[in-house]
Write a protein that holds these residues in place. Structure first.
Motif, PDB file in Angstrom:
ATOM      1  N   UNK A 185       0.822  -1.204   0.000  1.00 12.24           N
ATOM      2  CA  UNK A 185       0.000   0.000   0.000  1.00 12.24           C
ATOM      3  C   UNK A 185       0.856   1.255   0.000  1.00 12.24           C
ATOM      4  N   UNK A 186       1.954   1.252   0.773  1.00 15.94           N
ATOM      5  CA  UNK A 186       2.862   2.404   0.799  1.00 15.94           C
ATOM      6  C   UNK A 186       3.554   2.580  -0.542  1.00 15.94           C
ATOM      7  N   UNK A 187       3.972   1.479  -1.157  1.00 12.94           N
ATOM      8  CA  UNK A 187       4.608   1.538  -2.475  1.00 12.94           C
ATOM      9  C   UNK A 187       3.654   2.148  -3.500  1.00 12.94           C
ATOM     10  N   UNK A 188       2.403   1.693  -3.495  1.00 19.25           N
ATOM     11  CA  UNK A 188       1.421   2.202  -4.451  1.00 19.25           C
ATOM     12  C   UNK A 188       1.097   3.664  -4.193  1.00 19.25           C
ATOM     13  N   UNK A 189       1.006   4.046  -2.925  1.00 20.04           N
ATOM     14  CA  UNK A 189       0.688   5.432  -2.591  1.00 20.04           C
ATOM     15  C   UNK A 189       1.769   6.378  -3.092  1.00 20.04           C
ATOM     16  N   UNK A 190       3.038   6.035  -2.849  1.00 23.35           N
ATOM     17  CA  UNK A 190       4.141   6.893  -3.290  1.00 23.35           C
ATOM     18  C   UNK A 190       4.210   6.934  -4.813  1.00 23.35           C
ATOM     19  N   UNK A 191       4.061   5.783  -5.459  1.00 26.12           N
ATOM     20  CA  UNK A 191       4.124   5.740  -6.914  1.00 26.12           C
ATOM     21  C   UNK A 191       3.026   6.547  -7.567  1.00 26.12           C
ATOM     22  N   UNK A 192       1.802   6.404  -7.064  1.00 26.26           N
ATOM     23  CA  UNK A 192       0.673   7.120  -7.648  1.00 26.26           C
ATOM     24  C   UNK A 192       0.746   8.612  -7.363  1.00 26.26           C
ATOM     25  N   UNK A 193       1.069   8.968  -6.119  1.00 29.48           N
ATOM     26  CA  UNK A 193       1.070  10.381  -5.753  1.00 29.48           C
ATOM     27  C   UNK A 193       2.193  11.138  -6.449  1.00 29.48           C
ATOM     28  N   UNK A 194       3.292  10.457  -6.753  1.00 31.36           N
ATOM     29  CA  UNK A 194       4.405  11.098  -7.462  1.00 31.36           C
ATOM     30  C   UNK A 194       4.239  11.006  -8.973  1.00 31.36           C
ATOM     31  N   UNK A 195       3.112  10.447  -9.423  1.00 33.82           N
ATOM     32  CA  UNK A 195       2.842  10.247 -10.849  1.00 33.82           C
ATOM     33  C   UNK A 195       3.925   9.397 -11.505  1.00 33.82           C
ATOM     34  N   UNK A 196       4.397   8.422 -10.757  1.00 32.69           N
ATOM     35  CA  UNK A 196       5.376   7.487 -11.284  1.00 32.69           C
ATOM     36  C   UNK A 196       6.811   7.952 -11.209  1.00 32.69           C
ATOM     37  N   UNK A 197       7.057   9.117 -10.626  1.00 30.73           N
ATOM     38  CA  UNK A 197       8.424   9.629 -10.546  1.00 30.73           C
ATOM     39  C   UNK A 197       9.237   8.964  -9.440  1.00 30.73           C
TER      40      UNK A 197
END
Length: 245
Positions: free
Chosen positions: A140-152
């Motif tokens: 969940x943390x991995x997905x949150x960071x990936x999505x919120x950073x727009x994949x950056x």
């Protein structure tokens, strides 16, 4: 970079894919299940609730269904859940960390709010004998960071955590504590001062603060049905003018 390191500690506390392990041979039920959850995010074969990535859409993926629920977002809640869970870590002693012990700690004052029970409800839909609850919290943390950073910012996912069977020690700093206490608490968990500031600032920038849970920090708007004051009111209370020399 500091934000990435801060989240990495909570996510990478233990792992399945390790150079000392035997070479992967397909099929492997445990690894294949975790890869399915991480990468097959639009699979038509997902069971109900199994497509956990669909609940996070950038920093505007709202909890509570379409239209949101008072500004709450899954990404922010999953990050908060991961940190509060791993805050039991004592890096010197080699104990605690991201182990789903928060399941037994939700009645503590430091874990006020719905973020933890709702994270358990949604991420728990993917819990199986091949995917531990602590691995789901990490994902969940991995997905949150990936999505919120727009994949950056893509955090490498590592798995293989064993879920705790009881609560860990308290470890989340409280708003009323002084700077020295905060610094010592974060240091115990493995964070330096720069990482502490980054984690606190970025974490609350993503999600804001729940006025219903912390009325001493931000007001809860009356008669609106909204239970959160978001970033701007929170910033106004944090940022004070610097006296001129």
């Amino acid at each position: 970079m500091a934000w990435t390191r801060a989240i990495l500690y909570s996510v990478l506390s233990s792992y399945l894919w390790h150079p000392s392990n035997a070479e992967y041979v397909w099929p492997d039920e445990q690894i294949d299940e975790l890869e399915r959850l991480l990468f097959e995010q639009d699979s038509p074969f997902d069971p109900p609730g199994g497509n956990i990535a669909s609940f996070v859409a950038g920093c505007t993926g709202f909890a509570g269904g379409p239209g949101g629920s008072g500004g709450r977002s899954f990404g922010a809640e999953w990050l908060r859940n991961a940190y509060h869970d791993m805050s039991t870590a004592d890096v010197s002693a080699g104990t605690g960390g991201l182990d789903a012990s928060i399941v037994f700690e939700m009645d503590r004052p430091e874990n006020v709010g719905q973020a933890f029970s709702e994270s358990l409800n949604f991420l728990g839909a993917a819990y199986t004998t091949r995917s531990s609850m602590s691995d789901m919290f990490a994902m969940g943390a991995v997905m949150a960071v990936g999505q919120c950073s727009k994949g950056n910012i893509i955090i490498p996912f590592r798995a293989g955590r064993v879920d705790a069977t009881g609560p860990g020690p308290s470890g989340v700093p409280q708003p009323q504590e002084d700077l020295a206490t905060h610094t010592a608490t974060f240091a115990k968990q493995g964070f330096d001062v720069s990482e502490m500031i980054t984690l606190v600032a970025c974490g609350h920038t993503i999600g804001g603060v729940h006025g219903v849970d912390f009325p001493e920090i931000v007001p809860n708007p009356p008669n609106t049905g909204v239970s959160i004051s978001l970033l701007k009111p929170f910033e106004k209370r944090l940022i004070k003018p610097v006296p001129s020399n």
